[in-house]
Design an enzyme around this catalytic site. Structure first.
Site, PDB file in Angstrom:
ATOM      1  N   GLU A   1      -2.215  -7.630  -7.599  1.00 35.51           N
ATOM      2  CA  GLU A   1      -1.075  -8.083  -7.848  1.00 35.51           C
ATOM      3  C   GLU A   1      -0.635  -8.907  -8.890  1.00 35.51           C
ATOM      4  O   GLU A   1      -0.422 -10.044  -8.790  1.00 35.51           O
ATOM      5  CB  GLU A   1      -0.352  -8.786  -6.390  1.00 35.51           C
ATOM      6  CG  GLU A   1      -0.665  -8.072  -5.181  1.00 35.51           C
ATOM      7  CD  GLU A   1      -0.162  -8.702  -4.101  1.00 35.51           C
ATOM      8  OE1 GLU A   1       0.051  -9.844  -4.085  1.00 35.51           O
ATOM      9  OE2 GLU A   1       0.118  -8.127  -2.914  1.00 35.51           O
TER      10      GLU A   1
ATOM     11  N   GLU B   1      -2.692  -3.164   1.323  1.00 34.21           N
ATOM     12  CA  GLU B   1      -2.457  -4.170   1.990  1.00 34.21           C
ATOM     13  C   GLU B   1      -1.040  -3.774   2.870  1.00 34.21           C
ATOM     14  O   GLU B   1      -0.073  -3.424   2.067  1.00 34.21           O
ATOM     15  CB  GLU B   1      -2.320  -5.518   1.389  1.00 34.21           C
ATOM     16  CG  GLU B   1      -3.382  -6.053   0.842  1.00 34.21           C
ATOM     17  CD  GLU B   1      -3.199  -7.345   0.032  1.00 34.21           C
ATOM     18  OE1 GLU B   1      -2.191  -8.130   0.598  1.00 34.21           O
ATOM     19  OE2 GLU B   1      -3.912  -7.739  -1.109  1.00 34.21           O
TER      20      GLU B   1
END
Ligand code: FCB
Length: 468
Positions: free
Chosen positions: A191, A374
């Site tokens: 990320e 995730e």
């Protein structure tokens, strides 16, 4: 392959995604036997042992030690003590019946200064962990960087320095040489956009830099450069490796139908989703950001950022609802999502968004193989009789998302697996230990691990392929 559809047309409503087949019998439909089931964790959130066996400090150690930065005043110094209890955690993975485990390597554990002298005791820890995973038939999928930059590199400018690309690719090459005989699947970054926005734009995350738009765009661009170089470094050591990187992808939607909100959607979507995807897959910068990035992007950079990957890691929690606020960076203010369900974190529950992103990847970016790396939720998790955590809300969250994934898959999206966040309750960044995402409860007093109902449920899903 890029289709004629533009993202801008989608966002402004000039085009629309086709309907997903809703008639799938979700209660009984099964994912195929080769669908990958797994769970994710990250080193700074679970390992602890911050000062042991030669590990150097990370930016999160430094940040959390400053008063007022972490909601509950905690630090990641001990976390889940996974560094000492890893055998117990591997046994939990075995009991869960998953086929893959995504974790991260703590850069300051293996290179205490970030570059230069390696710390072999640190590498030994990951060798032992990987061997134990292989022994129980769980595929290790390490991620090289989950936001824990060695402090020494922050002192050299961190991600605001162009030198960062060299630091990361040297580390990547060392990782491939140390572990490449037993690890085949690698992720590079986690990320980059989140790390750029909260770590370098608003300062809510480590390293706590609040440089606004220029901080965000610089940190993001340099992470992307580093990612391209690191992917090539890994590939040069292991031509057969399965390589990827992990993005947080969220459909950006306006709070209202006002023109200003719709324009904010275009700007924010470019920062949050597009810089990463357009860079990696097309070697391009989103048009709307080009003027702001003119001084940051140097000749040859886009060629370095574009890199072939074998799998895209995608993290998904919710859509991103925005409203226009001229006083905030990129004009983006947090909007109110138009839903009834929220997690304990206050994040809206929007399972359809996961399918929307998968459809976008199919339509705009050539349908790359995707691993959902995730997805999960924080809930209050009140212990019942005998300490049992009957977390039906978390089960419903994961089930609803898996059903949305099934629909996307039925519509032709190339999604290969799903990893729940997270195996354990852990150090949730600026929220400290106050947000519990685990399938397993961790008592942060005595470090007891207590599997929740969601653990038993996920075990069944992984075994049958049916998210019933
Ligand atoms: C993601 C992070 C992960 C975890 C979840 C809840 O953005 O990658 O470490 O904190 O959010």
């Amino acid at each position: 392959m890029i289709t004629g559809l533009s993202r801008r047309a989608l966002l402004t409503g000039a085009a629309s995604l086709p309907f997903l087949p809703w008639a799938l019998r979700a209660e009984t439909a099964a994912f195929p036997p080769d669908f990958v089931w797994g769970v994710s964790t990250s080193a700074p959130q679970i390992e602890g042992a911050a000062d042991e066996d030669g590990r150097g400090p990370s930016i999160w150690d430094v940040f959390a030690a400053q008063p007022g930065k972490i909601r509950d005043g905690s630090t990641p110094k001990i976390a889940c003590d996974h560094y000492h209890r890893w055998k117990e955690d591997v046994a939990l993975l075995k009991g869960l019946g998953v086929g893959a485990y995504r974790f991260s390597i703590a850069w300051p554990r293996v290179f205490p200064q970030g570059i230069g002298q390696a710390n072999e005791r640190g590498w030994d820890f990951y060798k032992k962990l990987v061997d134990a995973l292989l022994e129980i038939g769980v595929t290790p999928m390490p991620c090289l960087y989950h936001w824990d930059l060695p402090r020494a590199l922050q002192e050299k400018g961190g991600w605001l320095s162009r030198d960062s690309a060299g630091w990361l690719s040297d580390y990547a090459e060392a990782a491939a040489k140390r572990l490449g005989d037993r690890v085949n699947n690698w992720f590079v970054l986690n990320e980059a956009a989140v790390h750029a926005v909260f770590g370098h734009g608003t300062g809510e995350h480590a390293p706590g830099i609040a440089k606004g738009e220029s901080g965000v765009l610089t940190a993001l661009h340099h992470q992307n450069l580093a990612q391209g170089d690191a992917l090539r470094a890994l590939r040069s050591v292991g031509p057969k490796f399965t390589l990827g990187t992990i993005l947080s992808l969220q459909p950006v939607v306006p709070e209202t139908a006002e023109e200003a909100d719709r324009q904010t959607v275009i700007a924010w979507d470019a920062v949050w989703n597009r810089i990463a995807l357009d860079g990696l897959m097309r070697g391009a910068v989103p048009e709307v950001l080009a003027p702001k990035m003119a001084d940051i992007v140097k000749a040859g950079d886009l060629e370095r950022i574009k890199a072939p990957i074998d799998v895209l890691g995608m993290n998904y929690y919710s859509r991103f609802t925005v409203r226009h606020d001229p006083n905030l960076m990129f004009g983006m203010g947090w909007g109110r999502a138009h839903v009834e369900r929220f997690t304990a974190y206050g994040w809206p529950v929007e399972p359809e968004g996961i399918a929307e992103i998968l459809m976008e990847l199919k339509q705009l970016y050539g349908n790359p193989p995707v691993l959902i790396t995730e997805n999960g939720a924080a809930y209050a998790d009140m212990p019942g009789p005998m300490g049992k955590i009957d977390d039906q809300d978390r089960i419903a969250f994961i089930r609803d998302h898996l059903r949305a994934v099934q629909k996307a898959k039925a519509a032709g999206c190339n999604v290969r697996g799903y990893m729940a966040w997270s195996l354990l309750d852990n150090f949730e960044w600026q929220m400290g230990y106050s947000m519990r995402f685990g399938l397993v409860r961790v008592d942060f007093g005595n470090q007891d691990r207590i599997p929740k109902s969601s653990y038993t449920w996920f075990n069944k899903v992984a075994g049958t392929g049916i998210p019933a």
